[in-house]
Design a protein around this motif. Structure first.
Motif, PDB file in Angstrom:
ATOM      1  N   LEU A 358       0.857  -1.125   0.001  1.00  0.00           N
ATOM      2  CA  LEU A 358       0.033  -0.050   0.069  1.00  0.00           C
ATOM      3  C   LEU A 358       1.129   1.445   0.144  1.00  0.00           C
ATOM      4  O   LEU A 358       1.989   1.243   0.437  1.00  0.00           O
ATOM      5  CB  LEU A 358      -0.826   0.003   1.248  1.00  0.00           C
ATOM      6  N   ASN A 359       0.255   2.285  -0.764  1.00  0.00           N
ATOM      7  CA  ASN A 359       0.998   3.616  -0.601  1.00  0.00           C
ATOM      8  C   ASN A 359       0.011   4.356   0.343  1.00  0.00           C
ATOM      9  O   ASN A 359      -0.987   4.867  -0.081  1.00  0.00           O
ATOM     10  CB  ASN A 359       1.210   4.209  -2.135  1.00  0.00           C
ATOM     11  N   VAL A 360       0.608   4.980   1.481  1.00  0.00           N
ATOM     12  CA  VAL A 360      -0.395   5.576   2.393  1.00  0.00           C
ATOM     13  C   VAL A 360      -0.213   7.073   2.154  1.00  0.00           C
ATOM     14  O   VAL A 360      -1.058   7.793   2.829  1.00  0.00           O
ATOM     15  CB  VAL A 360       0.230   5.395   3.887  1.00  0.00           C
ATOM     16  N   PHE A 361       0.572   7.283   1.212  1.00  0.00           N
ATOM     17  CA  PHE A 361       0.443   8.936   0.749  1.00  0.00           C
ATOM     18  C   PHE A 361      -0.435   9.670  -0.248  1.00  0.00           C
ATOM     19  O   PHE A 361      -0.047  10.599  -0.610  1.00  0.00           O
ATOM     20  CB  PHE A 361       1.899   9.300   0.607  1.00  0.00           C
ATOM     21  N   GLU A 362      -1.301   8.532  -0.657  1.00  0.00           N
ATOM     22  CA  GLU A 362      -2.184   9.216  -1.500  1.00  0.00           C
ATOM     23  C   GLU A 362      -3.156  10.522  -1.351  1.00  0.00           C
ATOM     24  O   GLU A 362      -3.188  11.124  -2.350  1.00  0.00           O
ATOM     25  CB  GLU A 362      -3.314   7.953  -1.888  1.00  0.00           C
ATOM     26  N   PRO A 363      -3.296  10.860   0.128  1.00  0.00           N
ATOM     27  CA  PRO A 363      -3.953  12.031   0.187  1.00  0.00           C
ATOM     28  C   PRO A 363      -3.061  13.132  -0.308  1.00  0.00           C
ATOM     29  O   PRO A 363      -3.775  13.890  -0.701  1.00  0.00           O
ATOM     30  CB  PRO A 363      -4.221  11.989   1.766  1.00  0.00           C
ATOM     31  N   ILE A 364      -1.979  13.370  -0.021  1.00  0.00           N
ATOM     32  CA  ILE A 364      -1.067  14.100  -0.790  1.00  0.00           C
ATOM     33  C   ILE A 364      -0.812  14.157  -2.058  1.00  0.00           C
ATOM     34  O   ILE A 364      -0.815  15.365  -2.835  1.00  0.00           O
ATOM     35  CB  ILE A 364       0.396  14.482  -0.062  1.00  0.00           C
ATOM     36  N   ILE A 365      -0.899  13.204  -2.754  1.00  0.00           N
ATOM     37  CA  ILE A 365      -1.017  13.004  -4.179  1.00  0.00           C
ATOM     38  C   ILE A 365      -2.242  13.494  -4.577  1.00  0.00           C
ATOM     39  O   ILE A 365      -2.237  14.199  -5.776  1.00  0.00           O
ATOM     40  CB  ILE A 365      -0.890  11.590  -4.563  1.00  0.00           C
ATOM     41  N   ALA A 366      -3.267  13.399  -4.088  1.00  0.00           N
ATOM     42  CA  ALA A 366      -4.534  13.850  -4.542  1.00  0.00           C
ATOM     43  C   ALA A 366      -4.387  15.167  -4.343  1.00  0.00           C
ATOM     44  O   ALA A 366      -5.192  15.826  -5.315  1.00  0.00           O
ATOM     45  CB  ALA A 366      -5.861  13.240  -3.698  1.00  0.00           C
TER      46      ALA A 366
END
Length: 469
Positions: A358-366
């Motif tokens: 899993l990549n947990v950093f999708e919020p900052i990507i979004a």
């Protein structure tokens, strides 16, 4: 303020009585006070989450996992969310820990409490309809959040495409309008050879148009969904056929050609598609910024610069220098482009930092992708409407600069040789005498021949080729 009490695995918390969100959203509000920007700022994401929840409910009902009446209530609640009626109940900060769990639970709670209201129950009465057991059935944040992100990104990119297409049309129209305006082309900020102002603007339309094609290609990659993956891609807590069913419903609900990922484990851990889209946005930014740099140069002056074009005046340019007007629209677009380029670095680092399944950093990507594509769409509109459409050409200034330049000497090289042409250029520059006079005096050509060769218009296109028998 009146409150109701809800509890989760960490214990009880007070929730505003009139809130559609619940205890986990309250915890997120306490934990993540970062940007001050709620997820509801990006309305496309909220709409996409509603679509995912509706599709999941319909798939679960089809497979016999969700009672019809609960499914109907969830579908109606999701419709209300998609129509923007409950946006204020999505207050979670766009940046949070947990790989987007706070956003997913915010959606689960809002849809659940609205569904409870639809069936005549009280908000928070989770014995009737539950955020996890019913709204989140057969799902995990790890398939819901990236799928919603992709759908929202497709919609945002479609908005950007419309603005880019309009910008291309505007640039192309200027190319046609300026087709007969002869000017000097420049390389390395030095005189090169004559061209038309129309050729310059036509080139801008082509370079933006190229990225329309690239962005469309990137959108096709966003159609792949990992719904049915649940936690890590193994499909735990789902049944056979769910992944295919939920994507089928999702395609119907969104009107997009959503397809299941070939490998759900890979699709859950990989964020490469976001890096790719971000790279396209960076490419668009680099090109738009270059065009704006050119517009500022070509309009510079008006008395001590190039001053080949006039940008429409938008506002007084100085608090101390009366009459000064600055190229504020290109300057603003430049700054948008710098931000998007910086956002691309963030997306790259966040995608690289993924670990294992899993990549947990999708919020900052979004956050960075939504900001980039939204700002670019607004910038393209502003550039077209408040700058490009109003540009005019200083025809006499362009012609005068061509007459003053020795750049036309390039056209003589095929006839008299490179060295002789270079010597003429140097002599013309030192003496201030016209090239054509020097060519005739030194016996290189007759005046009629020189006039034909040194006609600026003939230099803007290839010479006719020799015809073979």
């Amino acid at each position: 303020m009146n409150f109701r009490t809800e509890k989760d695995s960490l214990g009880p918390r007070k929730v505003p009585a009139d809130a559609y969100y619940g205890v986990q959203t309250v915890r997120a509000l306490e934990n993540f006070q970062i940007t001050g920007i709620p997820v509801s700022h990006f309305t496309r994401l909220i709409q996409a989450l509603a679509c995912v929840k509706k599709a999941a409910a319909l798939a679960n009902m089809e497979l016999g996992l969700l009672p019809d009446d609960i499914c109907d209530a969830i579908v109606q609640a999701a419709r209300d969310v998609r129509e923007g009626r409950l946006d204020e109940h999505f207050p979670v900060d766009v940046i949070q820990g947990g790989a987007g769990t706070s956003v997913n639970m915010n959606a689960n709670e809002v849809i659940c409490n609205r569904a409870l209201e639809i069936i005549g129950a009280e908000r928070g009465d989770y014995s009737r309809i539950h955020p996890n057991n019913h709204v989140n059935l057969s799902q995990s944040t790890n398939d819901v959040y990236p799928t919603a992100l992709k759908i929202a990104l497709i919609w945002y990119c479609q908005d950007l495409l419309k603005e880019m297409e309009a910008l291309v049309a505007s640039l192309r129209a200027k190319g046609e309008e300026f087709a007969d305006v002869i000017k000097m082309g420049r390389t390395q900020l030095q005189d090169a050879v004559p061209m038309t102002l129309g050729q310059e603007f036509a080139a801008y339309s082509v370079t933006v148009g190229e990225d329309i094609s690239r962005l469309r290609e990137a959108i096709t990659l966003l159609r792949e969904s990992n719904m049915g993956a649940t936690a890590i891609g193994t499909g735990i807590n789902t049944v056979e056929g769910y992944a295919e069913a939920v994507c089928r419903y999702l395609a119907d609900v969104t009107g997009l050609d959503i397809v299941p990922a070939e490998n759900l484990v890979e699709a859950t851990s990989d964020t490469g598609v976001f890096v790719h889209v971000s790279g396209i946005l960076k490419r668009i930014s680099v090109k738009l910024s270059k065009i704006c740099n050119d517009l500022r140069l070509l309009s510079s002056g008006p008395f001590t610069g190039f001053h080949e074009i006039n940008l429409p005046p938008m506002q007084p340019g100085s608090s101390i220098m009366p009459g000064k007007v600055n190229p504020v629209i290109p300057e603003a677009v430049n700054q948008v482009c710098y931000q998007v380029i910086g956002n691309d670095v963030t997306v790259t680092m966040a995608a690289e930092a993924g670990q294992l399944e899993l990549n947990v950093f999708e919020p900052i990507i979004a956050f960075n992708l939504f900001q980039s594509v939204d700002m670019l769409a607004r910038a393209a509109f502003m550039l077209r409407k408040r700058c490009i459409d109003g540009i005019t050409a200083n025809r006499e200034r362009c012609a005068a600069l061509v007459r003053m330049s020795v750049g036309a000497v390039t056209a003589l090289a095929p006839y008299i040789g490179y060295e002789a042409a270079a010597a003429l250029a140097k002599e013309s520059e030192c003496t201030g005498r016209a090239l054509i006079d020097l060519v005739v005096e030194q016996g290189h050509m007759s005046r009629d021949e020189a006039q034909k060769v040194l006609d600026p218009l003939t230099m803007t296109r290839p010479k006719p080729g020799a015809m073979r028998d």
